[in-house]
Design an enzyme around this catalytic site. Structure first.
Site, short mmCIF file in Angstrom:
data_model
loop_
_atom_site.label_atom_id
_atom_site.label_comp_id
_atom_site.label_asym_id
_atom_site.label_seq_id
_atom_site.Cartn_x
_atom_site.Cartn_y
_atom_site.Cartn_z
N LYS A 134 21.04 -15.34 -40.44
CA LYS A 134 19.87 -15.38 -39.62
C LYS A 134 18.50 -15.11 -40.73
O LYS A 134 17.54 -15.50 -40.30
CB LYS A 134 19.80 -14.33 -38.83
CG LYS A 134 21.08 -14.02 -37.52
CD LYS A 134 21.30 -12.74 -36.97
CE LYS A 134 22.21 -13.03 -35.69
NZ LYS A 134 22.56 -11.59 -35.18
N TYR A 181 24.25 -22.01 -33.37
CA TYR A 181 24.08 -20.58 -33.59
C TYR A 181 25.44 -20.09 -34.13
O TYR A 181 25.55 -19.47 -35.02
CB TYR A 181 23.82 -19.58 -32.40
CG TYR A 181 23.88 -18.17 -32.52
CD1 TYR A 181 23.10 -17.49 -33.34
CD2 TYR A 181 25.00 -17.50 -32.19
CE1 TYR A 181 23.28 -16.12 -33.57
CE2 TYR A 181 25.11 -16.06 -32.26
CZ TYR A 181 24.25 -15.46 -33.10
OH TYR A 181 24.64 -14.14 -33.21
N TYR A 240 20.05 -3.58 -37.26
CA TYR A 240 19.93 -3.38 -35.80
C TYR A 240 19.48 -1.85 -35.54
O TYR A 240 18.88 -1.39 -36.19
CB TYR A 240 21.32 -3.67 -35.05
CG TYR A 240 21.78 -5.16 -35.70
CD1 TYR A 240 21.33 -6.11 -35.28
CD2 TYR A 240 23.04 -5.12 -36.44
CE1 TYR A 240 21.60 -7.52 -35.75
CE2 TYR A 240 23.26 -6.24 -36.89
CZ TYR A 240 22.77 -7.34 -36.67
OH TYR A 240 23.09 -8.82 -36.98
N VAL A 259 28.93 -9.13 -39.27
CA VAL A 259 29.84 -8.34 -38.74
C VAL A 259 31.30 -8.96 -39.50
O VAL A 259 32.44 -8.43 -39.38
CB VAL A 259 30.17 -8.72 -37.27
CG1 VAL A 259 29.18 -7.69 -36.25
CG2 VAL A 259 30.27 -9.96 -36.70
N SER A 263 25.80 -12.45 -39.42
CA SER A 263 24.39 -12.21 -38.98
C SER A 263 23.49 -12.49 -40.34
O SER A 263 22.29 -12.45 -40.16
CB SER A 263 24.25 -11.38 -38.34
OG SER A 263 24.56 -11.26 -36.79
N1 GLN Z 1 28.20 -14.47 -34.76
C1 GLN Z 1 28.06 -12.90 -34.36
C2 GLN Z 1 27.80 -12.70 -32.96
O1 GLN Z 1 27.04 -13.32 -32.43
C3 GLN Z 1 27.02 -12.07 -35.17
C4 GLN Z 1 26.81 -10.64 -34.99
C5 GLN Z 1 26.54 -9.98 -36.23
O2 GLN Z 1 26.97 -10.31 -37.36
N2 GLN Z 1 25.96 -8.69 -36.19
O3 GLN Z 1 28.14 -11.79 -32.19
#
Ligand code: GLN
Length: 307
Positions: free
Chosen positions: A64, A188, A240, A258, A61
């Site tokens: 992003k 994505y 988050y 993650v 993430s």
């Molecule tokens: N690619 C992961 C997902 O879509 C990204 C989530 C994350 O890093 N928090 O679940």
């Protein structure tokens, strides 16, 4: 600085409770949790490394931040028609808020928001071209042409991506999508699967610590105003439902993934990347957050500090 981060690294390597590696993406479950890296890059270009700073990991993430930056460049403020700018207070992959708010994700950093951003930056291009553009942008930011997508991780995400597919289809049901859902999801999953090391990541984030200019290349990536706003979103939404806690403990804009990485920005002072694969209960790197807390404490870099 080198002494500070070396101390932090040995402290982290000695800890028993390292959190749990993400297992819902099987390829990430294979990563050895006993690894730690921290890189600090200063606006002068000086780099400080400690731990396994050349080991590649899945940025997940954290990507992003880069896709949001690209989207702002392409669409300007029109991107805010697609995603909001408020913390969600919900887990990164939550669907509940989407029903209450007509399929408009709260912010660009929850999964739904980043999927909407992926749709927005595709702008009629085939997924391959969009991905090439994202990758090229990350390479440009990090000043490193070797950065690549880990196809194994991308495939692993695709195979187990029912939750993200649900989010995407649910948003599409409100008529918000401009491209087929499977193409948006492919984009994505692949940008989440970019592999980087902490030194590359800290370098890529340096424009956010330096009024939008990447001092290592001299390029103006975004305006100072835009860099400030991206930092604001990282602070309020980057972790988050752990964003308040991160602001409280660390006091820096940050974006987690993650894969166990965190990119943190100390405006005017440094760009920092940490990596420790074990996660806490809300999916943020457990020791990565702790390391940043210690670094912010030792340096006085919290944006809330009067020093
Ligand atoms: N690619 C992961 C997902 O879509 C990204 C989530 C994350 O890093 N928090 O679940």
């Amino acid at each position: 600085m080198q002494d500070i981060i070396d101390e932090i690294t040995s402290d982290m390597l000695g800890r028993h409770d390292k959190g749990k590696v993400a297992s819902y993406i099987p390829q990430l479950a294979c990563v050895d949790p006993n690894q730690f890296a921290i890189s600090v890059v200063l606006p002068s270009g000086e780099v400080f490394n400690s731990g396994c700073t050349s080991t590649l990991f899945s940025i997940q993430s954290i990507s992003k931040v880069f896709t949001l930056t690209l989207a702002l460049g392409k669409l300007g403020n029109a991107i805010w028609k697609r995603v909001g700018r408020e913390p969600s207070g919900d887990p990164f992959n939550s669907i509940v808020q989407l029903e209450h708010e007509q399929g408009k994700p709260r912010n660009p950093f929850v999964n739904a928001g980043a999927i909407a951003v992926a749709d927005a930056i595709m702008q009629g291009h085939p997924p391959k071209e969009t991905l090439a553009e994202i990758l090229q942008f990350v390479r440009f930011l990090a000043n490193d042409e070797t950065i690549a997508i880990d196809e194994k991780v991308a495939r692993s995400e695709l195979e187990t991506g029912s939750r993200n597919a649900s989010l995407a289809h649910f948003m599409a049901s409100f008529g918000h999508f401009e491209h087929p859902v499977d193409q948006v999801l492919g984009t994505y999953f692949h940008h989440c699967s970019i592999a980087m090391n902490t030194q590359q990541l800290a370098t890529a984030g340096l424009f956010l610590a330096n009024n939008g200019i990447n001092p290592s290349t001299g390029f103006a990536v975004v305006s100072a105003m835009r860099a400030k706003r991206i930092n604001a979103l990282m602070l309020t939404c980057g972790h988050y439902d752990g964003s308040g806690e991160f602001a409280f403990r660390v006091g820096l804009p940050g974006k987690s993934g993650v894969g166990g990485g965190i990119l943190a920005v100390a405006p005017g002072k440094a760009s920092i990347a940490v990596w420790s694969p074990g996660l806490d209960s809300v999916g943020n790197s457990k020791l990565g957050s702790l390391a940043l807390e210690k670094l912010a404490h030792r340096t006085g870099w919290s944006i809330f500090s009067a020093d």
